[in-house]
Design a protein around this motif. Structure first.
Motif, PDB file in Angstrom:
ATOM      1  N   GLU A 177      89.481  59.506  18.886  1.00 42.36           N
ATOM      2  CA  GLU A 177      88.354  60.171  19.545  1.00 42.36           C
ATOM      3  C   GLU A 177      88.806  60.843  20.840  1.00 42.36           C
ATOM      4  O   GLU A 177      88.372  61.947  21.159  1.00 42.36           O
ATOM      5  CB  GLU A 177      87.230  59.171  19.833  1.00 42.36           C
ATOM      6  CG  GLU A 177      86.485  58.717  18.612  1.00 42.36           C
ATOM      7  CD  GLU A 177      85.764  59.851  17.899  1.00 42.36           C
ATOM      8  OE1 GLU A 177      85.237  60.754  18.567  1.00 42.36           O
ATOM      9  OE2 GLU A 177      85.736  59.817  16.651  1.00 42.36           O
ATOM     10  N   GLU A 178      89.688  60.194  21.575  1.00 40.09           N
ATOM     11  CA  GLU A 178      90.207  60.775  22.813  1.00 40.09           C
ATOM     12  C   GLU A 178      91.003  62.048  22.523  1.00 40.09           C
ATOM     13  O   GLU A 178      90.877  63.047  23.238  1.00 40.09           O
ATOM     14  CB  GLU A 178      91.084  59.756  23.547  1.00 40.09           C
ATOM     15  CG  GLU A 178      91.576  60.244  24.885  1.00 40.09           C
ATOM     16  CD  GLU A 178      92.430  59.215  25.607  1.00 40.09           C
ATOM     17  OE1 GLU A 178      93.199  59.635  26.484  1.00 40.09           O
ATOM     18  OE2 GLU A 178      92.346  58.018  25.293  1.00 40.09           O
ATOM     19  N   SER A 224      91.550  50.101  13.225  1.00 40.52           N
ATOM     20  CA  SER A 224      91.200  49.278  14.373  1.00 40.52           C
ATOM     21  C   SER A 224      90.434  50.091  15.403  1.00 40.52           C
ATOM     22  O   SER A 224      90.502  51.318  15.436  1.00 40.52           O
ATOM     23  CB  SER A 224      92.456  48.684  15.006  1.00 40.52           C
ATOM     24  OG  SER A 224      93.146  49.678  15.721  1.00 40.52           O
ATOM     25  N   SER A 225      89.695  49.400  16.237  1.00 43.62           N
ATOM     26  CA  SER A 225      88.906  50.090  17.256  1.00 43.62           C
ATOM     27  C   SER A 225      89.809  50.818  18.250  1.00 43.62           C
ATOM     28  O   SER A 225      89.444  51.868  18.759  1.00 43.62           O
ATOM     29  CB  SER A 225      88.002  49.104  17.986  1.00 43.62           C
ATOM     30  OG  SER A 225      88.764  48.118  18.640  1.00 43.62           O
ATOM     31  N   LYS A 226      90.995  50.281  18.497  1.00 44.19           N
ATOM     32  CA  LYS A 226      91.920  50.945  19.410  1.00 44.19           C
ATOM     33  C   LYS A 226      92.386  52.272  18.824  1.00 44.19           C
ATOM     34  O   LYS A 226      92.453  53.281  19.533  1.00 44.19           O
ATOM     35  CB  LYS A 226      93.111  50.034  19.701  1.00 44.19           C
ATOM     36  CG  LYS A 226      94.071  50.589  20.720  1.00 44.19           C
ATOM     37  CD  LYS A 226      95.190  49.615  21.022  1.00 44.19           C
ATOM     38  CE  LYS A 226      96.127  50.197  22.059  1.00 44.19           C
ATOM     39  NZ  LYS A 226      97.227  49.287  22.378  1.00 44.19           N
ATOM     40  N   GLU A 227      92.706  52.282  17.540  1.00 42.15           N
ATOM     41  CA  GLU A 227      93.116  53.516  16.875  1.00 42.15           C
ATOM     42  C   GLU A 227      91.967  54.522  16.866  1.00 42.15           C
ATOM     43  O   GLU A 227      92.178  55.707  17.067  1.00 42.15           O
ATOM     44  CB  GLU A 227      93.569  53.232  15.449  1.00 42.15           C
ATOM     45  CG  GLU A 227      94.891  52.506  15.361  1.00 42.15           C
ATOM     46  CD  GLU A 227      95.200  52.074  13.933  1.00 42.15           C
ATOM     47  OE1 GLU A 227      94.255  51.694  13.210  1.00 42.15           O
ATOM     48  OE2 GLU A 227      96.375  52.111  13.562  1.00 42.15           O
ATOM     49  N   GLN A 228      90.760  54.042  16.621  1.00 38.77           N
ATOM     50  CA  GLN A 228      89.587  54.911  16.600  1.00 38.77           C
ATOM     51  C   GLN A 228      89.359  55.538  17.972  1.00 38.77           C
ATOM     52  O   GLN A 228      89.095  56.734  18.079  1.00 38.77           O
ATOM     53  CB  GLN A 228      88.342  54.115  16.168  1.00 38.77           C
ATOM     54  CG  GLN A 228      87.095  54.939  16.042  1.00 38.77           C
ATOM     55  CD  GLN A 228      87.141  55.906  14.881  1.00 38.77           C
ATOM     56  OE1 GLN A 228      87.833  55.664  13.899  1.00 38.77           O
ATOM     57  NE2 GLN A 228      86.436  57.004  15.014  1.00 38.77           N
ATOM     58  N   GLU A 229      89.467  54.736  19.032  1.00 37.36           N
ATOM     59  CA  GLU A 229      89.294  55.253  20.392  1.00 37.36           C
ATOM     60  C   GLU A 229      90.372  56.288  20.720  1.00 37.36           C
ATOM     61  O   GLU A 229      90.087  57.313  21.332  1.00 37.36           O
ATOM     62  CB  GLU A 229      89.349  54.109  21.402  1.00 37.36           C
ATOM     63  CG  GLU A 229      88.131  53.224  21.399  1.00 37.36           C
ATOM     64  CD  GLU A 229      88.285  52.026  22.323  1.00 37.36           C
ATOM     65  OE1 GLU A 229      89.191  52.042  23.197  1.00 37.36           O
ATOM     66  OE2 GLU A 229      87.514  51.072  22.177  1.00 37.36           O
ATOM     67  N   SER A 230      91.594  56.022  20.301  1.00 36.18           N
ATOM     68  CA  SER A 230      92.691  56.951  20.540  1.00 36.18           C
ATOM     69  C   SER A 230      92.432  58.276  19.819  1.00 36.18           C
ATOM     70  O   SER A 230      92.644  59.352  20.384  1.00 36.18           O
ATOM     71  CB  SER A 230      94.004  56.330  20.063  1.00 36.18           C
ATOM     72  OG  SER A 230      95.055  57.240  20.186  1.00 36.18           O
TER      73      SER A 230
END
Length: 101
Positions: A45-46, A37-43
């Motif tokens: 990357e952070e 998911s995009s949320k997991e991807q953003e997490s």
């Protein structure tokens, strides 16, 4: 387990580059990209950004060669800190290379 005995003890940079050049690029399937998911991807990357920033701060501190870093340490411990710095540099370079593709 005896199948693994044929692995080389080391590999040269030239050999590694040759293997990399011959390797086939494997495109991500649409199923793989949807599963993350995009949320997991953003997490993720952070986390990478935070790790990279912290690693750079640690490298800066090691490069300043403050007395408190090496004071009272044995030569092997000081060499281990040098190895840590080398591996952090390689890891940062690998992260930067992963951002290129």
């Amino acid at each position: 387990m005896s199948n693994f005995n044929s692995l080389p003890n080391s590999i040269s940079h030239k050999q590694l580059n040759s293997l990399l050049a011959k390797a086939r690029k494997q495109p991500l399937s649409s199923h793989d990209s949807i599963s993350l998911s995009s949320k997991e991807q953003e997490s993720f990357e952070e986390l990478l950004v935070n790790w990279s920033s912290l690693s750079r701060k640690l490298l800066d501190e090691l490069q300043r060669k403050h007395d408190y870093i090496v004071e009272g340490k044995k030569p092997q411990a000081i060499m281990a800190l040098g190895a840590l710095a080398a591996h952090l540099n390689m890891a940062i370079q690998a992260r930067n290379a992963s951002n290129l593709e």
